[in-house]
Design an enzyme around this catalytic site. Sequence first.
Site, PDB file in Angstrom:
ATOM      1  N   CYS A   2       0.858  -1.187   0.000  1.00 56.70           N
ATOM      2  CA  CYS A   2       0.000   0.000   0.000  1.00 56.70           C
ATOM      3  C   CYS A   2       0.895   1.239   0.000  1.00 56.70           C
ATOM      4  CB  CYS A   2      -0.935   0.101   1.194  1.00 56.70           C
ATOM      5  SG  CYS A   2      -1.976  -1.327   1.469  1.00 56.70           S
ATOM      6  N   ARG A  27       3.478  -0.349  -5.029  1.00 57.92           N
ATOM      7  CA  ARG A  27       3.290  -0.888  -3.674  1.00 57.92           C
ATOM      8  C   ARG A  27       1.933  -1.561  -3.504  1.00 57.92           C
ATOM      9  NH1 ARG A  27       6.538   0.914   0.792  1.00 57.92           N
ATOM     10  NH2 ARG A  27       4.834   0.124   2.019  1.00 57.92           N
ATOM     11  N   TRP A  75      -3.213  -2.452  -1.386  1.00 60.00           N
ATOM     12  CA  TRP A  75      -2.999  -3.878  -1.668  1.00 60.00           C
ATOM     13  C   TRP A  75      -3.798  -4.590  -0.594  1.00 60.00           C
ATOM     14  CZ3 TRP A  75      -1.074  -8.237   0.799  1.00 60.00           C
ATOM     15  CH2 TRP A  75      -0.710  -9.313  -0.015  1.00 60.00           C
ATOM     16  N   ASN A 101      -1.281   1.984   6.287  1.00 60.41           N
ATOM     17  CA  ASN A 101      -0.552   0.811   5.809  1.00 60.41           C
ATOM     18  C   ASN A 101      -0.288  -0.072   7.007  1.00 60.41           C
ATOM     19  OD1 ASN A 101      -0.405   1.938   3.334  1.00 60.41           O
ATOM     20  ND2 ASN A 101       1.812   2.255   3.322  1.00 60.41           N
ATOM     21  N   GLY A 102      -0.325  -1.388   6.803  1.00 57.45           N
ATOM     22  CA  GLY A 102      -0.056  -2.309   7.901  1.00 57.45           C
ATOM     23  C   GLY A 102      -1.306  -3.092   8.236  1.00 57.45           C
ATOM     24  N   GLU A 482      15.377 -18.138  -9.791  1.00 47.82           N
ATOM     25  CA  GLU A 482      15.035 -16.745 -10.080  1.00 47.82           C
ATOM     26  C   GLU A 482      14.375 -16.623 -11.461  1.00 47.82           C
ATOM     27  OE1 GLU A 482      14.578 -14.240  -8.452  1.00 47.82           O
ATOM     28  OE2 GLU A 482      14.660 -12.575  -9.846  1.00 47.82           O
ATOM     29  N   LYS A 486      10.701 -15.145 -11.982  1.00 52.60           N
ATOM     30  CA  LYS A 486      10.448 -13.990 -12.858  1.00 52.60           C
ATOM     31  C   LYS A 486       9.335 -14.315 -13.841  1.00 52.60           C
ATOM     32  CE  LYS A 486      11.719 -11.502 -11.326  1.00 52.60           C
ATOM     33  NZ  LYS A 486      12.294 -11.147 -10.120  1.00 52.60           N
ATOM     34  N   GLU A 489       5.930 -14.661 -12.132  1.00 57.65           N
ATOM     35  CA  GLU A 489       5.457 -13.379 -11.591  1.00 57.65           C
ATOM     36  C   GLU A 489       4.798 -12.510 -12.648  1.00 57.65           C
ATOM     37  OE1 GLU A 489       8.112 -11.380  -8.097  1.00 57.65           O
ATOM     38  OE2 GLU A 489       9.150 -11.761  -9.957  1.00 57.65           O
ATOM     39  N   HIS A 505      14.267 -36.577  -9.429  1.00 55.23           N
ATOM     40  CA  HIS A 505      13.551 -37.071  -8.250  1.00 55.23           C
ATOM     41  C   HIS A 505      12.117 -36.579  -8.201  1.00 55.23           C
ATOM     42  CE1 HIS A 505      17.311 -38.720  -6.895  1.00 55.23           C
ATOM     43  NE2 HIS A 505      17.880 -37.554  -7.137  1.00 55.23           N
ATOM     44  N   LYS A 604       5.432  -4.547  -4.516  1.00 53.99           N
ATOM     45  CA  LYS A 604       6.890  -4.509  -4.495  1.00 53.99           C
ATOM     46  C   LYS A 604       7.440  -4.602  -3.078  1.00 53.99           C
ATOM     47  CE  LYS A 604      10.870  -2.938  -6.648  1.00 53.99           C
ATOM     48  NZ  LYS A 604      11.114  -4.301  -7.102  1.00 53.99           N
TER      49      LYS A 604
HETATM   50  C1  G6P Z   1       8.177  -8.840  -3.005  1.00 48.42           C
HETATM   51  C2  G6P Z   1       8.589  -8.351  -4.374  1.00 48.42           C
HETATM   52  C3  G6P Z   1       9.812  -9.114  -4.844  1.00 48.42           C
HETATM   53  C4  G6P Z   1      10.926  -9.008  -3.820  1.00 48.42           C
HETATM   54  C5  G6P Z   1      10.473  -9.466  -2.438  1.00 48.42           C
HETATM   55  C6  G6P Z   1      11.502  -9.146  -1.364  1.00 48.42           C
HETATM   56  O1  G6P Z   1       7.688 -10.120  -3.093  1.00 48.42           O
HETATM   57  O2  G6P Z   1       7.524  -8.495  -5.296  1.00 48.42           O
HETATM   58  O3  G6P Z   1      10.240  -8.586  -6.079  1.00 48.42           O
HETATM   59  O4  G6P Z   1      12.004  -9.789  -4.225  1.00 48.42           O
HETATM   60  O5  G6P Z   1       9.273  -8.788  -2.080  1.00 48.42           O
HETATM   61  O6  G6P Z   1      11.630  -7.756  -1.288  1.00 48.42           O
HETATM   62  P1  G6P Z   1      12.888  -6.996  -0.716  1.00 48.42           P
HETATM   63  O7  G6P Z   1      12.544  -5.553  -0.838  1.00 48.42           O
HETATM   64  O8  G6P Z   1      13.024  -7.432   0.710  1.00 48.42           O
HETATM   65  O9  G6P Z   1      14.060  -7.378  -1.517  1.00 48.42           O
END
Ligand code: G6P
Length: 609
Positions: A2, A27, A75, A101-102, A482, A486, A489, A505, A604
């Site tokens: 948020c 956010r 969010w 937020n929170g 990763e 990606k 996501e 396995h 994010k």
């Molecule tokens: C969220 C984001 C990711 C990020 C993760 C950790 O899930 O969508 O892209 O890697 O948080 O975030 P940070 O800011 O702690 O790296």
Amino acid sequence: MCGIVGYVGHRTPVPILLEGLKRLEYRGYDSSGVATMNGGGDMWIHKRQGRIRNLEKDLPSELPAATMGIAHTRWATHGPPNDTNAHPHRSRDGRIAVVHNGIVENHSALRKRLTGDGIVLHSDTDTEVIPNLIAKFYDGDLEVAVKRALGLIQGTYGIVVISVDEPNRLVVARNGSPIVLGVGENEMFVASDAPALIAHTKQVVFMDDGEVAVVEPSGFRTTDLHDRPIDKAVDELDWDLQEIEKGDFEHFMLKEIHEQPRAVTRGLRGRAHLEYGDAHLGGLNLNRREFFDIRRMGLIACGTSMHAAMAASYLIEELARVPCKVDIASELRYRNPIVDAKTLYFAVSQSGETADTLAAMREVQRKGGRCLGVVNQVGSTIARESDGGMYIRSGPEIAVASTKAFTSQLLALTLFALKIGRMRDLSAAAGRELLTALHELPGQMQSFLEGADDIERIARSLIHQPYCLFLGRGPNYPAALEGALKLKEVSYIQCEGFAAAEMKHGPIALIGDGTPVVFLVPKDRLHTKTMSNMEEVKARGARVIAVANPGDTEVEELADEVIIIPRTHDLLTPFLTVLPLQLIAYHAAVLLGLDVDKPRNLAKSVTVE
Ligand code: G6P
């Protein structure tokens, strides 16, 4: 999670608030809202489900006159994204409005208490209890009422409160959700993150947990919940506006992928002692003896940062010969971790605000452990509360899917591995070899990115597949994880990453005719082993897309597609193997017509657990 923006001053607030919200849309983006007020205390609230453009589209042609306001992009945590659940939330008597937020963890109990007082709430949110509690306690002083209400709240919050009875005043409080104040000329700004402020001021004040600020056009004052004054330093942001704009790129994700050569250059600057084959890292707050005494390392992170930490753990063990364990932050924090004085921890986080990473770091510290930070956002909570650390210097990352933070975090931890390695068994020659290869990386990354035209075609071949696998060994196992993260996501294609040999396995059962399998197979010491795994999936009909080094005829003969990346030091291959994976994900999302920078359900900066 948020986004919050607040303004009080002499200008019309709505354009400032909307522009700020747009910069924070990463956010959270399922609904948004704005509340403004004029000097006479007339409050106007406008909220809409969906993206900020929906809010903007339905604005009245003539905005009510105002000089202050608060705004929020959500969010959802409690209740679906709709107009009612969108913030700001107003007290039932209409006198108080709040953006939050929170999470209010005891919201059910507080809701019952309010209902008992005859106050019926109409949204599904946890937030709505806050303005109602404040209104209940209001007796001519908003700050006092806010503090009394916060005394009853369990959970996390970053809030901005306004009252029709006190125009030209924002009351701001923080506990676990970031809040930053922006200082202007006879005007003040508030935001959950600095990018919302940068167009207006670079003078910022990062609030800490337990602080309440009363913000007026002429300035602010800060106290704790018990009214003790707190002096806050004003910091200067060193970002430029263009760093948080897309420029010539169509999406932030593509811009940030292309920024990686520059980010690696910045991350290396002033940190390499080529002559001694050593790294120079200021800010670690460790003396020689303490460095020497490190016997184990623990890396704590979530998401992409965790994959960077996993890749780094291979380098740390190899270069420093120090056992290194990577923990998912949300697991560590509730596990009653065993913390000892000889283990050095790092909290790895792009935002420096991820709730689980922050809580895990605090848990380690509570048990007497030392936890450093590997952080991008200067002044973020992890940066401030860690016992020292390294900034990754990759510049603001706006796209929800993290890209440049991965390579920059890996770089910072590689330099740390080199430094600690040089205090142990690593020779100056081996250190120099690594540093030389690190210095070549930006040029190699650049040349790959400039010639990566074919990736779109490869992405096209994946977008209608039901499933896709990513496989790699050694530090390319986390790079494979990763790559899969990606792609899922941003394109919502189901995919998984595995250690290449582990595929036998279980996951191999998924492979049939034409199943796409992306192999990371640089010419390193595991090459032969990875090739055997490639044979195994080929024998079962897989369509192999290999990421390999130039002149690798074995790969060329076996794989269906080969993406060529430049050759580097064996330990540094993930810096390059991850690039095509990021681009595959990006192009797949674009080809599918998806919102690359704001994928569904994600945010994010995940500041709730
Ligand atoms: C969220 C984001 C990711 C990020 C993760 C950790 O899930 O969508 O892209 O890697 O948080 O975030 P940070 O800011 O702690 O790296």
